[in-house]
Design a protein around this motif. Sequence first.
Motif, PDB file in Angstrom:
ATOM      1  N   UNK A   1       0.827  -1.206   0.000  1.00  0.00           N
ATOM      2  CA  UNK A   1       0.000   0.000   0.000  1.00  0.00           C
ATOM      3  C   UNK A   1       0.860   1.254   0.000  1.00  0.00           C
ATOM      4  N   UNK A   2       0.303   2.326  -0.523  1.00  0.00           N
ATOM      5  CA  UNK A   2       0.926   3.642  -0.419  1.00  0.00           C
ATOM      6  C   UNK A   2       0.174   4.389   0.674  1.00  0.00           C
ATOM      7  N   UNK A   3       0.755   4.471   1.848  1.00  0.00           N
ATOM      8  CA  UNK A   3       0.087   5.086   2.994  1.00  0.00           C
ATOM      9  C   UNK A   3       0.266   6.602   3.032  1.00  0.00           C
TER      10      UNK A   3
ATOM     11  N   UNK B   1      -3.777   8.372   0.420  1.00  0.00           N
ATOM     12  CA  UNK B   1      -4.995   7.563   0.556  1.00  0.00           C
ATOM     13  C   UNK B   1      -6.184   8.350   0.021  1.00  0.00           C
ATOM     14  N   UNK B   2      -6.969   7.702  -0.794  1.00  0.00           N
ATOM     15  CA  UNK B   2      -8.148   8.355  -1.361  1.00  0.00           C
ATOM     16  C   UNK B   2      -9.403   7.811  -0.690  1.00  0.00           C
ATOM     17  N   UNK B   3     -10.302   8.697  -0.380  1.00  0.00           N
ATOM     18  CA  UNK B   3     -11.573   8.280   0.214  1.00  0.00           C
ATOM     19  C   UNK B   3     -12.528   7.913  -0.912  1.00  0.00           C
TER      20      UNK B   3
ATOM     21  N   UNK C   1     -11.513  10.435   5.875  1.00  0.00           N
ATOM     22  CA  UNK C   1     -10.245   9.711   5.904  1.00  0.00           C
ATOM     23  C   UNK C   1      -9.109  10.687   5.632  1.00  0.00           C
ATOM     24  N   UNK C   2      -8.070  10.599   6.441  1.00  0.00           N
ATOM     25  CA  UNK C   2      -6.893  11.443   6.227  1.00  0.00           C
ATOM     26  C   UNK C   2      -6.100  10.894   5.048  1.00  0.00           C
TER      27      UNK C   2
END
Length: 196
Positions: free
Chosen positions: A134-136, A139-141, A158-159
């Motif tokens: 994952x790319x933390x 992050x896309x909501x 979501x941040x």
Amino acid sequence: YAMHGYFKALTDKDYAIDKSRAWAVNYEFLSNIYPNPKMICMVRDLRDIICSMEKNFRKHPDLITGKPTIIERVSDWMEPDGKPVGITLKNLKEVFHRGWNKNILFVRHEDLTTSPQATMDKVHDFLEINRYTYDFSEIKQVTFEDDKFHGIYGDHKIKAQVQPIKSMAKEILGDVICDQIYETFKWYFLSFNYTK
């Protein structure tokens, strides 16, 4: 097949997750219609949960009446039928009492925010699906909830980045309330390796 039909109408993805605080306490019912269900339960230090609720209260004190002191508010939130914390704790205690906790993956909020990839690897292993990197940091909501349903405590934005969150419980709640929460719900703290 009702579940499959329900999710098929919502998505064409290979995997779907249904979010509800009630699934764990209904483990026996669910396992009768869906053998060996995969359940994941997010947990967090109770002091930080209550701290978050108190911070939201302080943003909107005009919207709630009747409980002018922090001690009264914390007591209300954590009484056995208090929503959302007390009733959830009561159900979670039943899960441990019945031994269903052995079939549930508990994910600590603190682990997810400090070691996100390692934590998600555990989730993938538990679900028996291939691991994914994952790319933390971006992050896309893609899912949205109607936070009006949750009142002032609803915050499902979501941040964009996963980062550790510093505990503010002692600062917001004070030592006495933090200690009372720990002593009253010691089983929870011991079950999920939270220190006093």
